[in-house]
Scaffold this motif. Structure first.
Motif, short mmCIF file in Angstrom:
data_model
loop_
_atom_site.label_atom_id
_atom_site.label_comp_id
_atom_site.label_asym_id
_atom_site.label_seq_id
_atom_site.Cartn_x
_atom_site.Cartn_y
_atom_site.Cartn_z
N ASN A 42 -92.07 51.51 2.53
CA ASN A 42 -92.92 51.80 1.61
C ASN A 42 -92.21 51.24 0.29
N LEU A 43 -90.62 51.75 0.13
CA LEU A 43 -90.06 51.84 -0.61
C LEU A 43 -88.90 50.91 -0.36
N ILE A 44 -88.13 50.92 0.57
CA ILE A 44 -87.38 50.31 1.73
C ILE A 44 -87.76 49.72 2.39
N THR A 45 -86.93 47.78 2.49
CA THR A 45 -87.41 47.38 3.78
C THR A 45 -86.04 48.34 4.68
N LEU A 46 -86.23 48.64 6.29
CA LEU A 46 -86.08 49.12 7.41
C LEU A 46 -85.77 47.68 8.19
N ASN A 47 -84.60 48.25 8.75
CA ASN A 47 -83.69 46.85 9.67
C ASN A 47 -83.73 47.35 11.27
N SER A 77 -68.59 55.56 21.98
CA SER A 77 -68.71 56.45 20.98
C SER A 77 -70.41 56.61 20.01
N THR A 78 -69.72 56.73 18.44
CA THR A 78 -71.21 57.00 17.82
C THR A 78 -72.24 55.65 18.18
N PRO A 79 -73.76 55.76 19.13
CA PRO A 79 -74.20 54.16 19.25
C PRO A 79 -74.55 53.58 18.52
N ILE A 80 -74.08 53.44 17.51
CA ILE A 80 -74.54 52.30 16.40
C ILE A 80 -73.28 52.30 15.23
N PRO A 81 -72.45 51.99 15.66
CA PRO A 81 -70.69 52.23 14.52
C PRO A 81 -71.18 52.12 13.02
N ASN A 82 -71.87 51.00 13.42
CA ASN A 82 -72.42 50.47 11.87
C ASN A 82 -73.34 49.82 11.65
N PRO A 83 -74.79 51.39 11.18
CA PRO A 83 -75.89 50.72 10.61
C PRO A 83 -75.90 50.09 9.13
N SER A 84 -76.85 49.01 9.22
CA SER A 84 -76.79 48.76 7.86
C SER A 84 -77.52 49.81 6.74
N LYS A 85 -78.24 51.10 6.57
CA LYS A 85 -78.16 51.91 6.43
C LYS A 85 -78.09 53.31 6.87
N ILE A 86 -78.21 54.63 6.50
CA ILE A 86 -78.99 55.28 7.16
C ILE A 86 -79.19 56.23 5.88
N ILE A 87 -79.91 56.83 5.99
CA ILE A 87 -80.99 57.28 5.49
C ILE A 87 -81.48 58.57 5.63
N CYS A 88 -81.17 59.77 4.52
CA CYS A 88 -81.08 61.12 5.37
C CYS A 88 -82.41 62.15 4.93
N VAL A 89 -82.59 63.06 4.50
CA VAL A 89 -83.82 63.60 4.77
C VAL A 89 -83.58 65.12 4.78
N GLY A 90 -83.63 65.79 2.90
CA GLY A 90 -83.67 66.62 2.62
C GLY A 90 -84.35 67.73 2.96
#
Length: 307
Positions: free
Chosen positions: A256-261, A92-105
């Protein structure tokens, strides 16, 4: 160590956390408990390593350290544990339900240029949701809502402990590992409004995998060859040394904007060579095979399905 989320093929059992050793899969909790038993250690015998992939990554780097210990034990004592052949399991996808998926464009200069965009002064951030995630053996869902489905190979970072206001120089301490992501994008949906979300998080559209390589095995994620192919034709070929914003900067900026878990993932951007940037764009069609490669992590292949 290459961490996988797996279950037996053709079974609906809950996913378990394991690791890959050559062409075999080893259950991580079973390996750890066997190690403790052989070494006559009694600590943590009950639930020492969570079996659920989501619980495992949310526990963070402390449990990954235990996992690496078990992995090393199995390498040195290969007959002490049972194995599953790679073809016997579904990944499967390694982490099926992460609390956040942050993408960089727009995190590579050449990609910004092919998209006819300015070089950003700050990281361009957007989000995906877990509904988009699929694994290395799943089909990419091509919804009829788009005619311009595009591929984007990306180095993807897995967070290993809570990160808030992290200095750049400490950023690597907060990383659990690295994997491959395909930021599949419906360009027509992305471009029809100023906000990108609708083109970026379609159901079952974003492969992540095939495993998470623990951070101890990749000393310098800022110098990795990164490539993509469609039906065997090379489309993207670059190196993460071409990041505009490198990984320490991104972790410092985001935290510095969002707490990463623990278990959160950051998709760090794609290099040039996407279909949208071509003079005659070659968007993905049903049946296409998309192959992604990142040095020191491996290869992931997904077929495009037809919904």
């Amino acid at each position: 160590m290459k961490l996988v989320s797996y279950r037996l093929k053709d079974h609906n059992d809950p996913l378990r956390i394991g690791f890959v050793l050559e062409n075999k899969v080893v259950d991580l909790q079973e390996a750890y408990l066997q190690m403790l038993s052989k070494q006559r250690r009694n600590e943590d015998l009950d639930g020492s390593i969570p079996t659920s992939p989501n619980d495992f990554y949310k526990t963070g780097n402390a449990v990954i350290t235990k996992g690496i210990e078990a992995y090393t034990y199995v390498q040195n004592n290969p007959n002490d544990v049972s194995y599953l052949l790679r073809e016997e399991v579904y990944l499967s996808t390694p982490i099926p339900n992460p609390s956040k998926i942050i993408c960089v464009g727009r995190n590579y200069v050449e990609h910004a240029a092919e998209m006819k965009s300015d070089i950003p002064d700050y990281p361009v951030l957007f989000a995906k949701f877990s509904n988009a995630l699929i694994g290395p053996e799943d089909e990419i869902n091509k919804t009829p809502a788009t005619d311009k489905l595009d591929y984007e190979v990306e180095l993807t970072v897995v967070i290993g402990k809570e990160a808030s206001n992290v200095p750049k120089e400490d950023a690597f301490d907060f990383i659990a590992g690295y994997t491959i992501g395909n930021d599949i994008t419906a360009r027509d949906l992305q471009k029809r409004t100023p906000q990108w979300l609708q083109g970026k998080t379609l159901d079952r559209s974003t492969p992540i995998g095939p495993w998470v390589v623990t951070a101890d095995e990749i000393e310098d994620p800022g110098s990795l060859v990164i490539k993509s192919y469609v039906n065997g034709e090379e489309r993207q070929s670059s190196n993460t040394e071409k990041f505009i914003f490198d990984i320490p900067y991104l972790i410092a900026f985001i935290s510095n904007l969002i707490t990463l878990n623990p278990g959160d993932i950051i998709m760090t951007g794609t290099p040039d060579g996407v279909a949208f940037g071509m003079e005659s764009p070659k968007f993905l069609q049903a049946g296409d095979l998309v192959t992604l490669e990142i040095e020191k992590i491996g290869r992931m292949e997904n077929r495009v399905g037809d919904s």
